[in-house]
Design a protein around this motif. Structure first.
Motif: not given
Length: 182
Positions: A3-4, A6-13
């Motif tokens: 989950v972290l 995925v959240i990190g990837v979403i925030l990076a995108v």
């Protein structure tokens, strides 16, 4: 843990998208400012041509030459950060000066027939055409910029960083009735 990530990837995108959109907005705004700078440069050249005519006019009519100089003294220098209103005000002053110049030329046929007058009028006409062309380019550039800052999703970034809609040059009664220089 997943989950972290995925959240990190979403925030990076999202961060990359915001940065990319912001840079695109800056680039578009700079194109608008550059277009205004081009208009300003053409207007300066047009005024320089008129100042040459004023010097020639002084030979025929000292009072009228001083009147024209007073009009040119009222104008302020334009730059790439000038507004549409600044350019419109400058155009109004230029129109006043040209009107007075035409009146002087009518009263002094020798001036109107002089090589200086003829050559200056050709130059003023040339610069006037370039100003018109530069305005069309400016309006096209503003259209592209305004479209970007008003379109979803770039309007979100534009709103966050206070990018504002730019004004267009519009046709006016005064412009449509401008005299022919020749």
């Amino acid at each position: 843990m997943i989950v972290l990530i995925v959240i990190g990837v979403i925030l990076a995108v999202v961060a990359v998208w915001v940065i990319s959109t912001y840079n695109s907005l800056i680039k578009s705004r700079e194109f608008v400012r550059n277009s205004m700078g081009q208009i300003s440069a053409q207007i300066e050249s047009r005024w320089d041509a008129l100042k040459n005519m004023i010097e020639g006019t002084k030979q025929y009519a000292e009072y009228e030459g001083k009147t024209l100089e007073e009009i040119t003294a009222k104008r302020s220098s334009l730059g790439r950060d000038a507004s549409v209103a600044d350019v419109e005000n400058d155009n109004s002053l230029f129109g006043q000066a040209m009107g007075k110049l035409f009146a002087v030329a009518e009263n002094y046929p020798d001036l109107k027939a002089s090589q200086l007058y003829q050559e200056t009028m050709k130059n003023v006409d040339k610069y006037e055409q370039q100003v018109r062309q530069s305005r069309m380019i400016y309006n096209d550039t503003v259209t592209k910029y305004n479209r970007i800052i008003q379109s979803v999703p770039s309007n979100i970034v534009a709103g966050m960083f206070n990018f504002n809609v730019e004004k267009y040059f519009e046709s006016s009664q005064e412009k449509s009735e401008m005299p022919s220089w020749s």
